[in-house]
Write a protein that holds these residues in place. Structure first.
Motif, PDB file in Angstrom:
ATOM      1  N   GLU A   1       0.812  -1.220   0.000  1.00 18.91           N
ATOM      2  CA  GLU A   1       0.000   0.000   0.000  1.00 18.91           C
ATOM      3  C   GLU A   1       0.846   1.271   0.000  1.00 18.91           C
ATOM      4  O   GLU A   1       0.349   2.358  -0.299  1.00 18.91           O
TER       5      GLU A   1
ATOM      6  N   ASN B   1      -7.862   2.973   3.594  1.00 11.49           N
ATOM      7  CA  ASN B   1      -8.392   2.831   4.947  1.00 11.49           C
ATOM      8  C   ASN B   1      -7.703   1.657   5.616  1.00 11.49           C
ATOM      9  O   ASN B   1      -7.496   0.610   4.988  1.00 11.49           O
ATOM     10  N   GLY B   2      -7.375   1.794   6.898  1.00 15.14           N
ATOM     11  CA  GLY B   2      -6.802   0.675   7.618  1.00 15.14           C
ATOM     12  C   GLY B   2      -5.553   1.051   8.380  1.00 15.14           C
ATOM     13  O   GLY B   2      -5.312   2.213   8.714  1.00 15.14           O
ATOM     14  N   VAL B   3      -4.706   0.023   8.664  1.00 13.11           N
ATOM     15  CA  VAL B   3      -3.497   0.180   9.469  1.00 13.11           C
ATOM     16  C   VAL B   3      -2.305  -0.330   8.669  1.00 13.11           C
ATOM     17  O   VAL B   3      -2.361  -1.408   8.071  1.00 13.11           O
TER      18      VAL B   3
ATOM     19  N   GLY C   1      -9.190   5.982   8.287  1.00 14.40           N
ATOM     20  CA  GLY C   1     -10.535   5.425   8.359  1.00 14.40           C
ATOM     21  C   GLY C   1     -11.475   6.138   7.410  1.00 14.40           C
ATOM     22  O   GLY C   1     -11.179   7.214   6.890  1.00 14.40           O
TER      23      GLY C   1
ATOM     24  N   ASP D   1     -13.278   8.503   2.344  1.00 12.88           N
ATOM     25  CA  ASP D   1     -12.260   7.511   2.702  1.00 12.88           C
ATOM     26  C   ASP D   1     -10.933   8.188   3.026  1.00 12.88           C
ATOM     27  O   ASP D   1     -10.686   9.353   2.675  1.00 12.88           O
TER      28      ASP D   1
ATOM     29  N   ARG E   1      -6.723  -0.559  19.622  1.00 10.04           N
ATOM     30  CA  ARG E   1      -7.382  -0.453  18.317  1.00 10.04           C
ATOM     31  C   ARG E   1      -8.799   0.124  18.400  1.00 10.04           C
ATOM     32  O   ARG E   1      -9.201   0.960  17.597  1.00 10.04           O
TER      33      ARG E   1
ATOM     34  N   LEU F   1     -11.506   2.523  12.851  1.00 12.11           N
ATOM     35  CA  LEU F   1     -10.842   1.612  11.916  1.00 12.11           C
ATOM     36  C   LEU F   1     -11.803   0.619  11.275  1.00 12.11           C
ATOM     37  O   LEU F   1     -11.434  -0.063  10.316  1.00 12.11           O
ATOM     38  N   ASN F   2     -13.041   0.538  11.779  1.00 20.44           N
ATOM     39  CA  ASN F   2     -13.995  -0.436  11.252  1.00 20.44           C
ATOM     40  C   ASN F   2     -15.088   0.188  10.399  1.00 20.44           C
ATOM     41  O   ASN F   2     -15.766  -0.517   9.646  1.00 20.44           O
TER      42      ASN F   2
ATOM     43  N   THR G   1     -15.372  -0.538   6.575  1.00 20.72           N
ATOM     44  CA  THR G   1     -15.580  -1.886   6.051  1.00 20.72           C
ATOM     45  C   THR G   1     -16.837  -2.574   6.567  1.00 20.72           C
ATOM     46  O   THR G   1     -17.183  -3.658   6.070  1.00 20.72           O
TER      47      THR G   1
END
Length: 572
Positions: free
Chosen positions: A273, A356-358, A390, A460, A486, A517-518, A521
């Motif tokens: 990424e 989006n994410g870690v 996120g 996003d 998290r 973070l959720n 999705t």
């Protein structure tokens, strides 16, 4: 006599750190003993007697590179101006030569079972605070023979001293008519700097900005001893190891010759990424500023096995990218002569705008200095830095839930960092900053999302809060402000509808959305926006009067035209 003004070394490090870095440190204990300074037992009688005690005395010191190893010992005590090392264990075993085998000179060259056999362990000793240890072998000729000395592995030590044979008593190598009953040995260890590899992102354990913006990862380590040195005498470096840890040919070195490490590398596998916008290497002293080293001269960069020829170093592939920094000999010499103590590789990166994410990052340091085994160490995984983003989605519907399709397309939304900003029309732009419309910089656009036919709009790659800024300095303090768990990494955003679908009313006030973070999705909509259709207002009096006036003006115009025509007809 031994110098009495030894300096005691105290190193505030953990055993696991020393183990991973291979630091050569040593010590001895015989109960609660310390070795007494006494005249060394040397007899001028060439025939071994039955009355003298036999012993081996160890003196352990640290050195920073092979130029300080000195000459081989001769069994007598020498004054050494080095730091003593405490806590190193030596195991002593008596050996017997095998008939027909090679003479016992060096355990690295002679083979057990083929050239010698090993008896029972005589004992193990540990160096004390002054770096010394003494093992008593007994009195009389029954104690005479050849002994194998092995320095035991220690969590703090990269490479223990090589095993060696000791003849007890030993013939004096200057006066061949004398015997040494207390053989003095002074094995040294090259003491490596604690590498202490550490990885940060923008100098912190965590980081979060609008996806698509550049940010830096910093892979840092201490500079070890032995990358560059100048021999102060003719010498032979032995043993010498290759990258796999195999013993290879000794290296003869002349007085004044430059000696370089085999390699010093920092390697990092960046996740797919991340897109690379640049790589640079910097060094500094303990109290100095980071100074750029020279690409192509002091260091080289390899990505996925391909050496990069030009700067800036970039890569935008959608795959993992293995990035290796090699410190060249010019760089080794530069950091040594400048007295730099720390080095780092800085990776400038970005993600796609909608990420989006870690993202987590990890790196390793490898180096091989003359006289040492290869060193490989990595930054602790529990301290790997992380990058967070996120997103969320909005569903736009009509208030008439019974309509065949109440999903509304064409609604436009913008977002703000606070309710106050939303009410003042200060919105977030694609550079991550907030602006009024009149202050938007050229080339920068507001984050804008429009609902499609399904009535859904998305935002996003939004920044999240990942730590508690207790001292309000705007930065995560590594030793004081830990990253949230998290489920606590989140941020509140405020949504404003800036354009309603045709025939519908605008949303009249900002709406709050908590992004974590959720939210990007999951299957839920973080915000449901219901629009009311515009109402049909009645006609007003103003509209009727205007119609009458328009009709009257039209009639007058027509009448005037008819009169003019009639006059012309009569005149004719």
């Amino acid at each position: 006599m031994k110098k009495k003004n030894h300096k005691i070394v105290r190193l505030a490090v953990t055993a696991s750190m020393m183990a991973s870095l291979g630091v050569g440190l040593y010590s001895v204990s015989l109960g609660n003993n310390s070795v007494a300074k006494a005249e060394q037992l040397i007899s001028s009688n060439p025939i071994a007697d039955e009355t003298s005690p036999r012993s081996i005395t160890f003196w352990k010191y640290e050195v920073k590179d092979v130029s300080e190893l000195g000459e081989r010992g001769d069994g007598k005590e020498k004054d050494v101006d080095k730091e003593p090392l405490a806590g190193i264990k030596f195991e002593v075993k008596k050996v017997s030569a095998v008939e027909g085998g090679k003479a016992l000179e060096n355990p690295l060259k002679q083979k057990e079972g083929e050239d010698y056999t090993v008896g029972e362990t005589v004992g193990t000793v540990t160096t004390s605070a002054d770096g010394s240890a003494k093992i008593d072998l007994g009195t009389g000729r029954t104690a005479d023979g050849i002994y194998l000395v092995t320095e035991l592995a220690d969590d703090r030590v990269s490479k223990p001293a090589d095993p060696f044979f000791v003849h007890v008593p030993q013939t004096d190598r200057e006066d061949h008519s004398s015997l040494i009953y207390d053989v003095q040995v002074q094995p040294k260890n090259i003491l490596n700097s604690l590498l202490e590899p550490d990885k940060t992102v923008e100098g912190q354990r965590g980081y979060s900005i609008k996806a698509g913006q550049e940010f830096d990862w910093e892979a840092q380590a201490n500079i070890p001893n032995g990358l560059y040195q100048v021999a102060d005498k003719d010498m032979v470096i032995s043993p010498v190891y290759d990258k796999e840890g195999n013993v290879v040919a000794d290296i003869p070195v002349k007085d004044g010759e430059e000696i370089y490490a085999d390699h010093f590398t920092m390697s990092d596998t960046l996740v797919k990424e991340l897109k690379i916008d640049g790589v640079k290497v910097q060094a500094k002293t303990d109290d100095g500023e980071w100074t750029d080293l020279t690409f192509g001269t002091d260091y080289s960069i390899t990505i996925d096995g391909t050496k990069q020829e030009t700067a800036p170093v970039t890569s935008t592939t959608d795959t993992e990218k293995n990035v290796v920094m090699d410190l060249e000999q010019a760089g080794m010499k530069k950091v040594a002569e400048a007295g730099y103590t720390m080095i780092r590789t800085v990776y400038t990166t970005h993600t796609e705008n909608d990420f989006n994410g870690v993202l987590k990052n990890h790196f390793a340091v490898d180096y091989l200095s003359p006289g040492l085994k290869p060193i490989h160490t990595e930054n602790p995984e529990d301290k790997d830095p992380e990058y967070f983003n996120g997103g969320f989605d909005i569903e736009k519907t009509a208030s008439d839930k019974d309509a065949p399709n109440n999903k509304l397309a064409g609604a436009e939304f913008m977002i703000a960092e606070s309710r106050e900003n939303a009410e003042k029309e200060i919105f977030i732009a694609n550079d991550g900053n907030s602006y009024k419309k009149s202050e938007l910089p050229e080339g920068v656009d507001f984050l804008l999302s429009t609902t499609e036919e399904d009535g859904v709009a998305r935002f996003d790659g939004l920044a999240l809060n990942w730590y508690e800024d207790a001292n309000k300095n705007g930065k995560q303090d590594i030793d004081e402000e830990p990253t949230f768990d998290r489920d606590k990494i989140e941020r509140e955003y405020w949504v404003v509808e800036t354009k309603a679908p045709t025939g519908y009313e605008l949303l009249k006030e900002p709406k709050s959305v908590m992004v974590n973070l959720n939210t990007a999705t999951n299957d839920d909509f973080e915000l449901d926006v219901v629009n009311e259709p515009k109402t049909d207002l009645p006609f007003t009096g103003g509209e009727g009067t205007m119609l009458i006036v328009a009709i009257a003006i039209g009639a007058i115009t027509v009448g005037t035209a008819m009169i003019t025509i009639e006059k012309k007809r009569r005149q004719a």
